[in-house]
Scaffold this motif. Sequence first.
Motif, PDB file in Angstrom:
ATOM      1  N   THR A  74       0.841  -1.210   0.000  1.00 32.10           N
ATOM      2  CA  THR A  74       0.000   0.000   0.000  1.00 32.10           C
ATOM      3  C   THR A  74       0.873   1.256   0.000  1.00 32.10           C
ATOM      4  OG1 THR A  74      -1.644  -1.190   1.263  1.00 32.10           O
ATOM      5  CG2 THR A  74      -1.840   1.197   1.241  1.00 32.10           C
ATOM      6  N   THR A  77       2.688   1.627  -3.315  1.00 26.13           N
ATOM      7  CA  THR A  77       1.778   2.091  -4.373  1.00 26.13           C
ATOM      8  C   THR A  77       1.514   3.585  -4.247  1.00 26.13           C
ATOM      9  OG1 THR A  77       0.743  -0.080  -4.255  1.00 26.13           O
ATOM     10  CG2 THR A  77      -0.428   1.586  -5.509  1.00 26.13           C
ATOM     11  N   CYS A  78       1.286   4.038  -3.003  1.00 24.36           N
ATOM     12  CA  CYS A  78       1.047   5.474  -2.774  1.00 24.36           C
ATOM     13  C   CYS A  78       2.270   6.291  -3.195  1.00 24.36           C
ATOM     14  CB  CYS A  78       0.722   5.739  -1.305  1.00 24.36           C
ATOM     15  SG  CYS A  78      -0.838   5.028  -0.792  1.00 24.36           S
ATOM     16  N   MET A  81       2.565   6.466  -6.965  1.00 23.60           N
ATOM     17  CA  MET A  81       1.597   7.388  -7.571  1.00 23.60           C
ATOM     18  C   MET A  81       2.029   8.841  -7.362  1.00 23.60           C
ATOM     19  SD  MET A  81      -2.203   5.787  -7.177  1.00 23.60           S
ATOM     20  CE  MET A  81      -2.225   5.398  -5.459  1.00 23.60           C
ATOM     21  N   ILE A  82       2.537   9.130  -6.171  1.00 23.53           N
ATOM     22  CA  ILE A  82       2.981  10.503  -5.874  1.00 23.53           C
ATOM     23  C   ILE A  82       4.188  10.873  -6.744  1.00 23.53           C
ATOM     24  CG2 ILE A  82       4.001  11.974  -4.064  1.00 23.53           C
ATOM     25  CD1 ILE A  82       2.219  10.345  -2.067  1.00 23.53           C
ATOM     26  N   LYS A  85       3.281  11.443 -10.362  1.00 22.88           N
ATOM     27  CA  LYS A  85       2.539  12.690 -10.567  1.00 22.88           C
ATOM     28  C   LYS A  85       3.482  13.908 -10.512  1.00 22.88           C
ATOM     29  CE  LYS A  85      -0.860  15.811  -9.940  1.00 22.88           C
ATOM     30  NZ  LYS A  85      -1.818  16.229 -10.904  1.00 22.88           N
ATOM     31  N   TYR A  86       4.366  13.930  -9.483  1.00 19.17           N
ATOM     32  CA  TYR A  86       5.165  15.137  -9.257  1.00 19.17           C
ATOM     33  C   TYR A  86       6.577  15.087  -9.847  1.00 19.17           C
ATOM     34  CZ  TYR A  86       1.312  16.368  -6.245  1.00 19.17           C
ATOM     35  OH  TYR A  86       0.068  16.660  -5.786  1.00 19.17           O
TER      36      TYR A  86
ATOM     37  N   ILE B  22      -5.179   3.824  -0.732  1.00 19.33           N
ATOM     38  CA  ILE B  22      -4.731   3.910  -2.134  1.00 19.33           C
ATOM     39  C   ILE B  22      -5.713   4.748  -2.953  1.00 19.33           C
ATOM     40  CG2 ILE B  22      -4.327   2.546  -4.247  1.00 19.33           C
ATOM     41  CD1 ILE B  22      -3.180   0.350  -2.460  1.00 19.33           C
ATOM     42  N   VAL B  25      -5.171   8.480  -2.217  1.00 17.06           N
ATOM     43  CA  VAL B  25      -3.955   9.002  -2.882  1.00 17.06           C
ATOM     44  C   VAL B  25      -4.180   9.086  -4.391  1.00 17.06           C
ATOM     45  CG1 VAL B  25      -1.492   8.600  -3.280  1.00 17.06           C
ATOM     46  CG2 VAL B  25      -2.465   8.133  -1.053  1.00 17.06           C
ATOM     47  N   PHE B  26      -4.870   8.077  -4.942  1.00 15.44           N
ATOM     48  CA  PHE B  26      -5.173   8.082  -6.385  1.00 15.44           C
ATOM     49  C   PHE B  26      -6.012   9.299  -6.764  1.00 15.44           C
ATOM     50  CE2 PHE B  26      -8.111   6.925  -9.834  1.00 15.44           C
ATOM     51  CZ  PHE B  26      -7.188   6.669 -10.846  1.00 15.44           C
ATOM     52  N   LEU B  28      -6.210  12.098  -5.134  1.00 14.49           N
ATOM     53  CA  LEU B  28      -5.432  13.326  -4.925  1.00 14.49           C
ATOM     54  C   LEU B  28      -4.410  13.564  -6.043  1.00 14.49           C
ATOM     55  CD1 LEU B  28      -4.731  13.197  -1.077  1.00 14.49           C
ATOM     56  CD2 LEU B  28      -6.217  14.795  -2.270  1.00 14.49           C
ATOM     57  N   THR B  29      -3.921  12.491  -6.624  1.00  9.67           N
ATOM     58  CA  THR B  29      -2.867  12.648  -7.641  1.00  9.67           C
ATOM     59  C   THR B  29      -3.419  12.641  -9.074  1.00  9.67           C
ATOM     60  OG1 THR B  29      -2.441  10.278  -7.511  1.00  9.67           O
ATOM     61  CG2 THR B  29      -0.957  11.703  -6.273  1.00  9.67           C
TER      62      THR B  29
END
Lengths: 209, 30
Positions: A74, A77-78, A81-82, A85-86, B22, B25-26, B28-29
């Motif tokens: 988890t 994965t977070c 994704m962050i 994105k950034y 998850i 966060v998904f 938010l992104t």
Amino acid sequence: MKTIKNGIFNENPIFILMLGLCPTLAVTHNFESSYIMGLCVLIILLFTNITISLIKKLIPKNVQVPTYVLIIATFVTCLEMILSKYVPLLHDVLGIFLPLITVNCIVLGRAISVASKENLKTSFLDGLGIGLGWTFSLMLIGFFREILGNNSLTLMNAISPITKYRAIYQIFPSSNYFPIDFFIKPAGAFFTLGLVLALINYLKNKEEK
Amino acid sequence: MNKKFKSIAALTITSLICGILIYIVFKLTN
């Protein structure tokens, strides 16, 4: 402080425990990707150790491992994704080794051996120490590999969209014999790791005598 | 039976919480 020191020196994940060698060999071709990978593992270690230490009494023994893997996956994965994105460039540099932190032996190993037994403070400090030990080890290997194999030192390139500053330095004047491509290749990773390990063991033996 | 139920419950609740995290966060992104 003793726990942090222990994680960096006595229980160094790469040079002493020899855990998580796959990403170590794969991402250390570049100094920047080395320390970013180290920081990613440090963040994951801290979050998983804290979470597992908090919920350890609620998890029955026979489902410990699947639950811990779920928690680690988890957070990974977070983080993925962050990063995508950034800092998409960095996400591409680390590639498959970013989601593979989930199955990194160090993270699961510390979760089972420390976080599931110790209190919150000890788990946090252990995660910090082991994470810093891992980061420093990767930086050390990345430093030698990039200088010898590419004659450069990349401090900031992929993270330049955030820092607004690029820092890539040429170390030696180029010649016919230098840089040596071998060090950038996978075989060069094994060779560098072996050399650094030999140096550390030599210094350790010398100290003991 | 009770032990088995506890194990399944622990795994299910953890999965649920992880899924929600998850998803947040998904959202938010993206």
